[in-house]
Design an enzyme around this catalytic site. Structure first.
Site, PDB file in Angstrom:
ATOM      1  N   GLU A  81       0.843  -1.193   0.000  1.00 29.52           N
ATOM      2  CA  GLU A  81       0.000   0.000   0.000  1.00 29.52           C
ATOM      3  C   GLU A  81       0.877   1.242   0.000  1.00 29.52           C
ATOM      4  O   GLU A  81       1.909   1.298   0.683  1.00 29.52           O
ATOM      5  CB  GLU A  81      -0.876  -0.017   1.258  1.00 29.52           C
ATOM      6  CG  GLU A  81      -1.826   1.168   1.377  1.00 29.52           C
ATOM      7  CD  GLU A  81      -2.579   1.180   2.692  1.00 29.52           C
ATOM      8  OE1 GLU A  81      -3.675   1.772   2.735  1.00 29.52           O
ATOM      9  OE2 GLU A  81      -2.080   0.604   3.683  1.00 29.52           O
ATOM     10  N   LYS A 184     -10.365   0.498  -1.324  1.00 24.12           N
ATOM     11  CA  LYS A 184     -10.296   0.237   0.119  1.00 24.12           C
ATOM     12  C   LYS A 184     -11.547   0.750   0.823  1.00 24.12           C
ATOM     13  O   LYS A 184     -11.972   1.889   0.637  1.00 24.12           O
ATOM     14  CB  LYS A 184      -9.048   0.911   0.700  1.00 24.12           C
ATOM     15  CG  LYS A 184      -8.815   0.657   2.186  1.00 24.12           C
ATOM     16  CD  LYS A 184      -7.542   1.347   2.639  1.00 24.12           C
ATOM     17  CE  LYS A 184      -7.245   1.093   4.105  1.00 24.12           C
ATOM     18  NZ  LYS A 184      -6.009   1.801   4.537  1.00 24.12           N
ATOM     19  N   CYS A 217      -4.784  -3.261   4.062  1.00 23.76           N
ATOM     20  CA  CYS A 217      -4.404  -2.755   5.381  1.00 23.76           C
ATOM     21  C   CYS A 217      -5.513  -2.879   6.429  1.00 23.76           C
ATOM     22  O   CYS A 217      -5.828  -3.977   6.865  1.00 23.76           O
ATOM     23  CB  CYS A 217      -3.918  -1.314   5.261  1.00 23.76           C
ATOM     24  SG  CYS A 217      -2.863  -0.801   6.653  1.00 23.76           S
TER      25      CYS A 217
END
Length: 505
Positions: A81, A184, A217
């Protein structure tokens, strides 16, 4: 489908059995932990030209690592990321870094062979050609700009400037075709990005390992989209991250392995390397093995390529009617270290309260050479049977329990059982960050969870992982890990339960 399998025992020796599989049941995966070259002042907007010049420096390193991975036989390569552009942008200042990424679900586009189709897609073109040149599948993370219709309705999710800015994974086939785009869902203090209107469940298919799922994440701690991917039978997951390590429960490699074990999946996890922000820790994890890297203080601040041969995990079978499936491997199910397994419940010991990871844990000290102790936080209880391998150990340890809503740097519901080495010799130090330990124990750790989503981990001195000797999930949702012959001093043994259904209460 079942997220945490009903009964599964994982032994290090299991790897031996896996090697007897046919060659077609393996593939070679690579992840590159990247020391990202940052914009020194990310809050100041820059031109597209200057943003490209910055990103090309990181992409030059990606080119080198893609070639290295291909030389080692990698069929898929994952970058972290924020690895191309960096972080800490504002909504306006990231503007020069944005590219509009077409949706591969609605159109077929190869940026390398058709660069003229879209303007301002230089990063997509370079990544596509990187995959094509090295004949491997490639996953990278970059920011995406998508226009959205402005609406006067108060419920409209379209930002006032009429565009969405997403933290985005892109995946390319080995010929350069763009095959997946994931936005995300669970942002972590990302002022430059928007949350997509709905969680996206994004996968792509490969000829060597079937289906891969994408998430990013902070997503790993939440139900959507991560649990949804597993519930749909996706057993190879790709996890780019920029993770700030937090001991004693959420070090990067600690939770990466815990998720792989708890969800019974392969996880290709890759972190940024940034010492100032305590970012390091990447790995290629299966329910049987872990290939990982975790830098420590004093190590050179540099990138690290990991390459591993990985078994293909088959999708779980779904019972008639779409019910949950179960997986079990028969083996010794010894429950106690005592001579008599029918002993009464453990005696009560004095408890104390101490903060760990900003949560108020109830602890009990482990002062005996061996013991059977229990500690409860409300109605949630944890039990530990343990035996120190050296009776004259001088470090202080405690068993802790927590059940409640975590509210710092994110809000989520937990049930946690954890054995931790305390920071000093006073009980008030229990819960502090510790990286090294000398004491070793054989133990059985058990919790009476109210959730089936439980992630086990064992972290030893100098941030080394150990695979639990056995892991059991009982029908009543009691979860047990058993481990003996610990190789390193114990830092943390943990059962990290996520009560997803309580997150919004």
């Amino acid at each position: 489908m079942l997220f945490v399998i009903a009964v599964v025992y994982v032994y290090l020796a299991s790897v031996v059995g896996v090697t007897d599989s046919t060659p077609d049941s393996w593939y070679v995966a690579a992840v590159y932990e990247h020391k990202v070259i940052l914009n020194p002042d990310p809050r100041v907007p820059v031109s597209r030209h200057d943003a490209l010049q910055h990103m090309q420096k990181n992409l030059d390193i990606y080119e080198e690592q893609a070639a290295r991975a291909a030389q080692q036989g990698a069929q898929i390569l994952v970058f972290p990321e924020d690895g191309i552009h960096g972080f800490s942008f504002t909504r306006p200042s990231i503007s020069g870094y944005l590219e509009t990424i077409p949706d591969p679900q609605t159109e077929s586009w190869n940026p390398c062979t058709e660069p003229e189709r879209y303007n301002s897609t230089e990063v997509l073109q370079r990544l596509s050609c990187m995959a094509r040149r090295n004949n491997l599948y490639l996953v990278a993370n970059m920011p995406d700009l998508q226009p959205c219709p402005l609406k006067t309705s108060p419920s409209s999710t379209c930002p006032p400037d009429g565009r969405w800015q997403f933290n985005t994974n892109v995946a390319f086939r080995s010929d350069g075709l763009l095959v997946a785009r994931y936005h995300k869902h669970n942002l972590y203090f990302e002022a430059s990005c928007d949350t997509p209107p709905e969680p996206e469940i994004i996968t792509f298919d490969t000829p060597f390992a079937g289906k891969f799922g994408l998430f990013i994440c902070f997503d790993i701690l939440f139900h959507d989209p991560t649990v949804l991917l597993v519930q749909r039978g996706v057993r190879q997951l790709i996890f780019p991250t920029a993770w700030m390590n937090q001991l004693p429960l959420l070090d990067s490699i600690q939770f990466q392995q815990a998720f792989s074990l708890g969800a019974n999946v392969t996880l290709l996890a890759v972190n940024i390397r940034n010492d100032r922000l305590i970012m390091t820790g990447s790995g290629i994890y299966t329910p049987f093995s872990a290939t990982y890297h975790h830098a420590r203080k004093g190590d050179p601040e540099e990138g690290r390529l990991l390459v591993a041969r990985v078994p293909v995990l088959e999708p779980p079978e779904v019972e008639a009617g779409g019910g949950e499936s179960t997986i079990s491997v028969a083996t010794d199910s010894g429950y106690c270290y005592q001579d008599n397994c029918d002993d009464p419940p453990p005696p009560s010991y004095p408890t104390f309260i101490s903060s760990m990871m900003y949560d108020t844990f109830t602890f009990v000290l482990l002062n005996e050479t061996q013991g059977d102790v229990k500690v409860c936080n409300g109605t949630f209880c944890c039990r530990l049977q343990y035996r120190w391998l050296l009776q004259d150990h001088k470090e202080l340890y405690a068993l802790g329990a927590f059940a409640g809503i975590h509210t710092v740097n994110g809000r989520y519901a937990l049930q946690v059982c954890a054995v931790v080495r305390c920071g000093g010799l006073d009980q008030s130090s229990c819960g502090q960050e510790v990286e090294e330990a000398e004491s070793k124990m054989d133990f059985l750790l058990e919790g009476n969870f109210d959730t089936k989503y439980v992630y086990p981990s064992i972290l030893t001195s100098r941030l080394v992982l150990e695979q639990p000797e056995s892991l059991e999930k009982a029908a009543d949702m009691r979860v047990t890990i058993k481990h003996s012959n610990t190789k390193g001093g114990l830092v943390t043994a943990c059962l990290y339960g996520r009560m997803y259904h309580l997150d919004n209460e």
